[in-house]
Design a protein around this motif. Sequence first.
Motif, PDB file in Angstrom:
ATOM      1  N   LEU A  29      92.610  31.677  13.625  1.00 23.84           N
ATOM      2  CA  LEU A  29      93.512  31.778  12.469  1.00 23.84           C
ATOM      3  C   LEU A  29      93.775  30.391  11.859  1.00 23.84           C
ATOM      4  N   LYS A  30      93.964  29.408  12.742  1.00 23.92           N
ATOM      5  CA  LYS A  30      94.199  28.028  12.290  1.00 23.92           C
ATOM      6  C   LYS A  30      93.056  27.537  11.417  1.00 23.92           C
ATOM      7  N   GLU A  31      91.846  27.855  11.864  1.00 26.70           N
ATOM      8  CA  GLU A  31      90.669  27.357  11.174  1.00 26.70           C
ATOM      9  C   GLU A  31      90.498  28.031   9.814  1.00 26.70           C
ATOM     10  N   ASN A  32      90.825  29.313   9.750  1.00 33.48           N
ATOM     11  CA  ASN A  32      90.506  30.090   8.553  1.00 33.48           C
ATOM     12  C   ASN A  32      91.656  30.303   7.577  1.00 33.48           C
TER      13      ASN A  32
ATOM     14  N   ARG B 135      95.861  27.455   4.048  1.00 31.33           N
ATOM     15  CA  ARG B 135      96.565  27.257   2.790  1.00 31.33           C
ATOM     16  C   ARG B 135      96.423  28.504   1.936  1.00 31.33           C
ATOM     17  N   ILE B 136      97.529  28.936   1.328  1.00 36.42           N
ATOM     18  CA  ILE B 136      97.471  30.030   0.364  1.00 36.42           C
ATOM     19  C   ILE B 136      98.307  29.597  -0.840  1.00 36.42           C
ATOM     20  N   GLU B 137      97.756  29.693  -2.028  1.00 40.44           N
ATOM     21  CA  GLU B 137      98.381  29.123  -3.243  1.00 40.44           C
ATOM     22  C   GLU B 137      98.721  27.654  -2.945  1.00 40.44           C
ATOM     23  N   ASP B 138     100.009  27.260  -3.170  1.00 44.44           N
ATOM     24  CA  ASP B 138     100.376  25.861  -2.890  1.00 44.44           C
ATOM     25  C   ASP B 138     101.137  25.737  -1.571  1.00 44.44           C
ATOM     26  N   VAL B 139     100.896  26.687  -0.682  1.00 46.49           N
ATOM     27  CA  VAL B 139     101.661  26.718   0.576  1.00 46.49           C
ATOM     28  C   VAL B 139     100.746  26.439   1.774  1.00 46.49           C
ATOM     29  N   GLU B 140     101.194  25.468   2.586  1.00 49.63           N
ATOM     30  CA  GLU B 140     100.457  25.131   3.804  1.00 49.63           C
ATOM     31  C   GLU B 140     100.906  26.073   4.924  1.00 49.63           C
ATOM     32  N   ILE B 141      99.943  26.545   5.740  1.00 50.58           N
ATOM     33  CA  ILE B 141     100.257  27.477   6.827  1.00 50.58           C
ATOM     34  C   ILE B 141     100.024  26.752   8.152  1.00 50.58           C
ATOM     35  N   ILE B 142     101.063  26.687   9.003  1.00 51.53           N
ATOM     36  CA  ILE B 142     100.933  25.977  10.280  1.00 51.53           C
ATOM     37  C   ILE B 142     101.163  26.969  11.422  1.00 51.53           C
TER      38      ILE B 142
ATOM     39  N   ILE C 127      98.482  36.555   4.179  1.00 54.74           N
ATOM     40  CA  ILE C 127      98.116  36.123   5.543  1.00 54.74           C
ATOM     41  C   ILE C 127      97.752  37.343   6.390  1.00 54.74           C
ATOM     42  N   ILE C 128      98.565  38.389   6.294  1.00 56.70           N
ATOM     43  CA  ILE C 128      98.320  39.601   7.099  1.00 56.70           C
ATOM     44  C   ILE C 128      96.950  40.203   6.749  1.00 56.70           C
ATOM     45  N   GLU C 129      96.672  40.247   5.443  1.00 55.61           N
ATOM     46  CA  GLU C 129      95.399  40.827   4.998  1.00 55.61           C
ATOM     47  C   GLU C 129      94.206  40.028   5.540  1.00 55.61           C
ATOM     48  N   ARG C 130      94.295  38.688   5.396  1.00 56.85           N
ATOM     49  CA  ARG C 130      93.179  37.855   5.877  1.00 56.85           C
ATOM     50  C   ARG C 130      93.049  37.919   7.392  1.00 56.85           C
ATOM     51  N   ALA C 131      94.201  37.884   8.090  1.00 57.95           N
ATOM     52  CA  ALA C 131      94.159  37.903   9.562  1.00 57.95           C
ATOM     53  C   ALA C 131      93.563  39.216  10.057  1.00 57.95           C
TER      54      ALA C 131
END
Length: 400
Positions: free
Chosen positions: A138-141, A144-151, A205-209
């Motif tokens: 998940l970290k690798e893929n 970032r979505i729009e202007d939001v960083e995902i950690i 995020i849910i859709e991609r995950a």
Amino acid sequence: MLSVAKNLIIRSDRKIVLLVADGLGGLPRPSDGRTELEVAKTPNLDKLVSKGIIGLIEPIEAGISPGSGPAHLALFGYDPVEYELGRGVLEVLGLGMELKDGDIAIRGNFATIKDGKIIDRRAGRISTEENRRIISILKENIQRIEDVEIIWESGLEHRFALILRGPGLGDGVSDTDPQKEGLPPLPPEGRDAPSMKTARILSSIIERASKLLQNEEKANFILFRGISKKPDIPTFQDRYRMKALGLANYPMYRGLARLVGMDVPELGYEFERLIDYYEEHYDEYDFIFIHYKWTDKAGEDGDFERKVRYIEEVDSYLPRIISKNPDVFIFTGDHSTPAMWKGHSWHPVPVLIVAENAGVDDACRLTEREARKGYLGLRRSKEIMQIALALSGRLKKFGA
Ligand code: ZN
């Protein structure tokens, strides 16, 4: 801080040391009617008690059993109800993640989904290694979505945490966990415009995950709970004009200390390392918080004898702490964790303050029974910091 004190803070070079034995307070055991503190042999603490004043403190309010998060905020002098910490915030602090202003913190769970319905909300409690492998995907893929960083960060078994970092995010978003198996997951829903943005990012995020995890046997879906924002909390520097150091072995307590602006070194899981660091860096700080975790763990396990031994261990470190001669020394717990109760309880916690001109009482031991008769009486935890400020010369007179 209470309203009166807010405008009275002045600078001082006198030092305050706060030692917290987590879950310190206890209850009598049936065999002899004595509590953990009454059974423990604490020669060093006893000596300090005869020089100081004692009392009892309530972490939040009468009858309210607190988590360690709010209970520590209260000891740091913040109203724990005014500065409420969300579940997501506590989760990310517990995993040692750094929270910045505006960040949204979320608790995550891996789950098993079949034909659109959750069949296992904990994904069969997959192993922590499994968890790490999946989080790395998940970290690798999903970075970032729009202007939001995902950690992303792995927790234990099926748990993980997530931070969303970006402009204009709100935390008024509903959980996606339906709390029951056999139901479909809930869509994240935002209550206002900033929260709708958060919900949109989470949906994506849910859709991609789900696509990335579709071939996983157990952890093929993710659920979100406790979506909360980093509280807007004044730092020790701004509020008390103090440079503060927080020493703790466990990430959540380091996170809490960092939240109020303390410097927080990472020193591993041995308490002794904290005391070494304390001795080396004492001169650099106005305020030092030291956290001892193991008293709480023993209380939670219902192990009376082990809690007694841990209280004795804390006692053995007191000479090293006191040898620096702090102007104000406070020893207490964040809440009670009586072995008889096997969990955090609402019972008031004994507190000791040693300082010049602190007051006077006849106490010679710090126990639940003795503390009731002490000079400090029964008060709220958040008041202790105010007394420490006064004793260290940081509060000027109110009115002429
Ligand atoms: Zn605690």
